[in-house]
Design an enzyme around this catalytic site. Structure first.
Site, PDB file in Angstrom:
ATOM      1  N   SER A 199     -26.801  13.533  19.189  1.00  0.00           N
ATOM      2  CA  SER A 199     -26.652  14.942  19.545  1.00  0.00           C
ATOM      3  C   SER A 199     -25.402  15.530  18.893  1.00  0.00           C
ATOM      4  O   SER A 199     -24.611  14.817  18.271  1.00  0.00           O
ATOM      5  CB  SER A 199     -26.591  15.081  21.068  1.00  0.00           C
ATOM      6  OG  SER A 199     -25.467  14.394  21.580  1.00  0.00           O
ATOM      7  N   TYR A 200     -25.227  16.818  19.093  1.00  0.00           N
ATOM      8  CA  TYR A 200     -24.105  17.557  18.516  1.00  0.00           C
ATOM      9  C   TYR A 200     -22.780  16.907  18.927  1.00  0.00           C
ATOM     10  O   TYR A 200     -22.541  16.671  20.113  1.00  0.00           O
ATOM     11  CB  TYR A 200     -24.161  19.002  19.013  1.00  0.00           C
ATOM     12  CG  TYR A 200     -23.120  19.908  18.421  1.00  0.00           C
ATOM     13  CD1 TYR A 200     -23.167  20.266  17.080  1.00  0.00           C
ATOM     14  CD2 TYR A 200     -22.101  20.421  19.208  1.00  0.00           C
ATOM     15  CE1 TYR A 200     -22.211  21.117  16.537  1.00  0.00           C
ATOM     16  CE2 TYR A 200     -21.140  21.278  18.675  1.00  0.00           C
ATOM     17  CZ  TYR A 200     -21.210  21.613  17.337  1.00  0.00           C
ATOM     18  OH  TYR A 200     -20.261  22.453  16.806  1.00  0.00           O
TER      19      TYR A 200
END
Length: 195
Positions: free
Chosen positions: A101-102
């Protein structure tokens, strides 16, 4: 400050001990090198000793929370000697490859919506040969309840760094491999019960 460490031989095996003063706020800290050296000279290697007491405690170890970027950078530096920028670069690359994820987040939690995707992410990691043994230790169904905190995620702007569940399609660089492994292992261990 200085600390004095010694290796001891005992019937049950070798162990390392740290000198402790009988009192003080930091009993293992010695203020000067001269004082530390004086302690070392009092007990040269091979000096016999006696164990005066043994203290045993049962403690509960809580599963860790997920990685924020800062926590990931600290762990990557401690484990692999990577700089904060090297860690960010590797994490950003993993994000761009849809493996994690980010990365630019201060959160260590998930939102309720993202927590609903946890079982699929775990299954995806289980299909990758290198993580099957770890995935088998995660309770089924995985219960991320203690990792959910919508309010903290809202304050941070994005949830904690977690794997997507996809296996790397190509070859990763050494730092990318190290960071990916840290993220996956933290994710899986965060889902395990307290020990």
């Amino acid at each position: 400050y200085w600390q004095v460490m010694a290796t001891f031989q005992a019937p049950v095996g070798e162990y390392t001990g740290r000198w402790q003063a009988p009192t003080g706020d930091h009993p293992d800290r010695i203020p000067t090198e001269a004082q530390a050296q004086a302690l070392v000279h009092k007990c040269p290697p091979g000096t016999p000793g006696t164990i005066q007491s043994v203290e045993q405690k049962n403690v509960t170890v809580h599963a860790p929370l997920l990685f924020s970027l800062n926590d990931l950078q600290k762990e990557a530096n401690r484990r692999f000697g990577l700089t904060a920028q090297q860690t960010l670069d590797a994490a950003q690359s993993l994000y761009e490859q849809h493996l994690t994820s980010y990365p630019r987040t201060d959160a260590r939690h998930l939102t309720t919506d993202i927590a609903a995707t946890v079982p699929d992410r775990v299954r995806g990691l289980g299909s990758a040969g290198s993580y099957q043994a770890l995935v088998s230790q995660v309770p089924t169904p995985a219960n991320p309840a203690r990792l959910i905190d919508d309010k903290k995620v809202a304050q941070a702007g994005h949830h904690a760094i977690i794997p997507t569940g996809q296996a790397p399609a190509g070859t990763l660089t050494a730092p990318q491999t190290q960071i990916y492994d840290l993220i996956v292992r933290r994710f899986l261990s965060a889902l395990c019960p307290d020990g």
